[in-house]
Design a protein around this motif. Structure first.
Motif, PDB file in Angstrom:
ATOM      1  N   GLY A   4       0.670  -1.248   0.000  1.00  0.00           N
ATOM      2  CA  GLY A   4       0.000   0.000   0.000  1.00  0.00           C
ATOM      3  C   GLY A   4       0.693   1.290   0.000  1.00  0.00           C
ATOM      4  O   GLY A   4       1.327   1.696  -0.906  1.00  0.00           O
ATOM      5  N   VAL A   5       0.481   1.932   0.976  1.00  0.00           N
ATOM      6  CA  VAL A   5       0.956   3.216   1.111  1.00  0.00           C
ATOM      7  C   VAL A   5       2.257   3.546   0.555  1.00  0.00           C
ATOM      8  O   VAL A   5       2.425   4.474  -0.159  1.00  0.00           O
ATOM      9  CB  VAL A   5       1.111   3.427   2.556  1.00  0.00           C
ATOM     10  CG1 VAL A   5       1.475   4.790   2.751  1.00  0.00           C
ATOM     11  CG2 VAL A   5      -0.099   2.990   3.228  1.00  0.00           C
ATOM     12  N   GLN A   6       3.188   2.818   0.941  1.00  0.00           N
ATOM     13  CA  GLN A   6       4.482   3.277   0.543  1.00  0.00           C
ATOM     14  C   GLN A   6       4.837   3.237  -0.876  1.00  0.00           C
ATOM     15  O   GLN A   6       5.621   4.026  -1.316  1.00  0.00           O
ATOM     16  CB  GLN A   6       5.489   2.499   1.269  1.00  0.00           C
ATOM     17  CG  GLN A   6       5.138   1.120   1.202  1.00  0.00           C
ATOM     18  CD  GLN A   6       4.440   0.746   2.407  1.00  0.00           C
ATOM     19  OE1 GLN A   6       3.287   0.969   2.517  1.00  0.00           O
ATOM     20  NE2 GLN A   6       5.072   0.202   3.326  1.00  0.00           N
ATOM     21  N   ARG A   8       4.485   4.553  -3.558  1.00  0.00           N
ATOM     22  CA  ARG A   8       3.766   5.570  -4.250  1.00  0.00           C
ATOM     23  C   ARG A   8       4.150   5.549  -5.685  1.00  0.00           C
ATOM     24  O   ARG A   8       4.184   6.503  -6.365  1.00  0.00           O
ATOM     25  CB  ARG A   8       4.079   6.922  -3.718  1.00  0.00           C
ATOM     26  CG  ARG A   8       5.032   6.861  -2.692  1.00  0.00           C
ATOM     27  CD  ARG A   8       5.426   8.079  -2.110  1.00  0.00           C
ATOM     28  NE  ARG A   8       4.490   9.089  -1.988  1.00  0.00           N
ATOM     29  CZ  ARG A   8       4.273   9.889  -2.967  1.00  0.00           C
ATOM     30  NH1 ARG A   8       4.884   9.707  -4.031  1.00  0.00           N
ATOM     31  NH2 ARG A   8       3.462  10.836  -2.801  1.00  0.00           N
ATOM     32  N   THR A  21       7.213  -2.440   6.714  1.00  0.00           N
ATOM     33  CA  THR A  21       5.998  -3.215   6.693  1.00  0.00           C
ATOM     34  C   THR A  21       6.258  -4.682   6.446  1.00  0.00           C
ATOM     35  O   THR A  21       5.366  -5.496   6.514  1.00  0.00           O
ATOM     36  CB  THR A  21       5.153  -2.711   5.556  1.00  0.00           C
ATOM     37  OG1 THR A  21       5.813  -3.087   4.370  1.00  0.00           O
ATOM     38  CG2 THR A  21       5.061  -1.226   5.607  1.00  0.00           C
TER      39      THR A  21
ATOM     40  N   PHE B  52       1.033  12.119   9.352  1.00  0.00           N
ATOM     41  CA  PHE B  52       0.258  11.042   8.719  1.00  0.00           C
ATOM     42  C   PHE B  52       1.085  10.246   7.714  1.00  0.00           C
ATOM     43  O   PHE B  52       0.836   9.077   7.479  1.00  0.00           O
ATOM     44  CB  PHE B  52      -1.012  11.607   8.072  1.00  0.00           C
ATOM     45  CG  PHE B  52      -0.816  12.145   6.696  1.00  0.00           C
ATOM     46  CD1 PHE B  52      -0.441  13.468   6.499  1.00  0.00           C
ATOM     47  CD2 PHE B  52      -0.998  11.322   5.586  1.00  0.00           C
ATOM     48  CE1 PHE B  52      -0.265  13.966   5.215  1.00  0.00           C
ATOM     49  CE2 PHE B  52      -0.822  11.817   4.297  1.00  0.00           C
ATOM     50  CZ  PHE B  52      -0.449  13.143   4.113  1.00  0.00           C
ATOM     51  N   GLU B  53       2.110  10.883   7.169  1.00  0.00           N
ATOM     52  CA  GLU B  53       2.960  10.156   6.233  1.00  0.00           C
ATOM     53  C   GLU B  53       3.745   9.102   7.002  1.00  0.00           C
ATOM     54  O   GLU B  53       3.956   7.988   6.525  1.00  0.00           O
ATOM     55  CB  GLU B  53       3.925  11.108   5.526  1.00  0.00           C
ATOM     56  CG  GLU B  53       3.230  12.055   4.567  1.00  0.00           C
ATOM     57  CD  GLU B  53       4.197  13.035   3.921  1.00  0.00           C
ATOM     58  OE1 GLU B  53       4.159  13.173   2.697  1.00  0.00           O
ATOM     59  OE2 GLU B  53       4.999  13.674   4.646  1.00  0.00           O
ATOM     60  N   ARG B  55       2.766   7.736   9.732  1.00  0.00           N
ATOM     61  CA  ARG B  55       1.821   6.705  10.162  1.00  0.00           C
ATOM     62  C   ARG B  55       1.573   5.701   9.037  1.00  0.00           C
ATOM     63  O   ARG B  55       1.513   4.498   9.251  1.00  0.00           O
ATOM     64  CB  ARG B  55       0.499   7.343  10.600  1.00  0.00           C
ATOM     65  CG  ARG B  55      -0.562   6.317  10.921  1.00  0.00           C
ATOM     66  CD  ARG B  55      -1.709   6.868  11.743  1.00  0.00           C
ATOM     67  NE  ARG B  55      -2.116   8.207  11.397  1.00  0.00           N
ATOM     68  CZ  ARG B  55      -2.879   8.514  10.350  1.00  0.00           C
ATOM     69  NH1 ARG B  55      -3.303   7.578   9.541  1.00  0.00           N
ATOM     70  NH2 ARG B  55      -3.213   9.770  10.123  1.00  0.00           N
ATOM     71  N   GLU B  56       1.459   6.212   7.833  1.00  0.00           N
ATOM     72  CA  GLU B  56       1.219   5.328   6.688  1.00  0.00           C
ATOM     73  C   GLU B  56       2.469   4.527   6.381  1.00  0.00           C
ATOM     74  O   GLU B  56       2.411   3.376   5.995  1.00  0.00           O
ATOM     75  CB  GLU B  56       0.892   6.167   5.446  1.00  0.00           C
ATOM     76  CG  GLU B  56      -0.262   7.123   5.614  1.00  0.00           C
ATOM     77  CD  GLU B  56      -1.597   6.408   5.692  1.00  0.00           C
ATOM     78  OE1 GLU B  56      -2.058   5.923   4.670  1.00  0.00           O
ATOM     79  OE2 GLU B  56      -2.146   6.316   6.817  1.00  0.00           O
ATOM     80  N   SER B  57       3.557   5.186   6.509  1.00  0.00           N
ATOM     81  CA  SER B  57       4.832   4.568   6.170  1.00  0.00           C
ATOM     82  C   SER B  57       5.225   3.416   7.075  1.00  0.00           C
ATOM     83  O   SER B  57       5.673   2.372   6.632  1.00  0.00           O
ATOM     84  CB  SER B  57       5.911   5.643   6.219  1.00  0.00           C
ATOM     85  OG  SER B  57       7.182   5.080   6.090  1.00  0.00           O
ATOM     86  N   HIS B  59       4.157   0.667   8.884  1.00  0.00           N
ATOM     87  CA  HIS B  59       2.996  -0.177   8.999  1.00  0.00           C
ATOM     88  C   HIS B  59       2.839  -0.805  10.363  1.00  0.00           C
ATOM     89  O   HIS B  59       3.774  -1.376  10.887  1.00  0.00           O
ATOM     90  CB  HIS B  59       3.065  -1.273   7.943  1.00  0.00           C
ATOM     91  CG  HIS B  59       1.760  -1.447   7.271  1.00  0.00           C
ATOM     92  ND1 HIS B  59       1.385  -2.583   6.631  1.00  0.00           N
ATOM     93  CD2 HIS B  59       0.717  -0.604   7.179  1.00  0.00           C
ATOM     94  CE1 HIS B  59       0.167  -2.439   6.152  1.00  0.00           C
ATOM     95  NE2 HIS B  59      -0.264  -1.247   6.473  1.00  0.00           N
ATOM     96  N   GLU B  63      -1.463   5.634  16.238  1.00  0.00           N
ATOM     97  CA  GLU B  63      -1.205   7.065  16.385  1.00  0.00           C
ATOM     98  C   GLU B  63      -0.593   7.345  17.749  1.00  0.00           C
ATOM     99  O   GLU B  63       0.292   8.169  17.897  1.00  0.00           O
ATOM    100  CB  GLU B  63      -2.500   7.857  16.249  1.00  0.00           C
ATOM    101  CG  GLU B  63      -3.103   7.732  14.872  1.00  0.00           C
ATOM    102  CD  GLU B  63      -4.154   8.804  14.612  1.00  0.00           C
ATOM    103  OE1 GLU B  63      -4.448   9.575  15.537  1.00  0.00           O
ATOM    104  OE2 GLU B  63      -4.675   8.857  13.473  1.00  0.00           O
TER     105      GLU B  63
END
Lengths: 136, 136
Positions: A4-6, A8, A21, B52-53, B55-57, B59, B63
């Motif tokens: 996911g997120v990473q 990009r 992750t 938030f970056e 947090r996404e990064s 995994h 918070e």
DNA sequence: CAGGATCCTATCCGATACTG
DNA sequence: CAGTATCGGATAGGATCCTG
């Protein structure tokens, strides 16, 4: 999860895509950077030690945690364990080649931190002013 | 610095005397090698990130833990924190010079571990064989 | 000496709810 | 968005006792 997120998509300049992750590495890193693992590895960098020597060396560690930490590290292939069937028994621990590889950056990390510490105590650090003698 | 860390050398006497027993460094090392601290530092090595970056990064981090980890690391002088008083607010984190110094050996550590992992899975490691995509 | 087994407490950490 | 506050379960970790 991993995807996911990473990722990009910017393969070129990935922004914050990462590894955290993932998986197996994470466990290993957790073991190495565990509360006591760090000190065991650093302690063994200069020479092999016996169980009680490690216990004495790493102040504040309990036998339980030492045994547990050693078991994990041996399992991970970072340490070797030699048992001398004498009486009383004698068990020695030392770093494997991999253990040395990992121990080096760990020691470097420790060195850089201690080098920065002495000068101006970090303001805001919870630690009390007293730079106790032993700590821990 | 803290005295003799590795200077034990071969001098007679000192066998496994060490540093671990000291103090302020211990706390700092604990923070750096904390469960999430490691990943925050590694994540920020390539570029600054917003809350938030991160947090996404990273995994799996909550918070709560992210905020807590960031607070400690900022306090320790490893990270800086920039608040953009916009709406909504924007907070960016990045490594200080010290943070970079510490992050380097940490990354090296991570690299060495991941390099060793793929080949022959370490026996004993609970992790399954599946080596994710990137995963480092 | 080396470490396993047990018990029990401190803390870590996630989920949830709320604030600026 | 970027947090803080609170609650409760999971777990790390210390103390003690016991064995080979």
């Amino acid at each position: 999860m991993v995807g996911g997120v990473q990722d990009r998509g910017t393969e070129a300049g990935g922004r914050y895509d990462v590894f955290h992750t993932d998986c197996p590495a994470r466990d290993m890193v957790d073991h190495v950077t565990s509360r006591w693992g760090v000190w065991v590895l650093i302690s063994l960098r200069s020479n092999d030690l016996r169980f009680f020597e490690l216990r004495e060396s790493i102040h504040g560690i309990s036998e339980k945690m030492l045994a547990q930490t050693l078991r994990v590290l041996v399992q991970d292939g970072l340490l070797w364990r030699k048992v001398e069937p004498t009486t009383p028994p004698q068990v020695t621990y030392g770093l494997t080649e991999f253990g040395h590889e990992v121990g080096e950056p760990l020691t470097e990390l420790f060195d850089r931190i201690t080098r920065r510490l002495p000068p101006g105590g970090r303001p805001g650090l919870a630690s009390p002013p007293a730079v106790g003698p032993l700590t821990t």
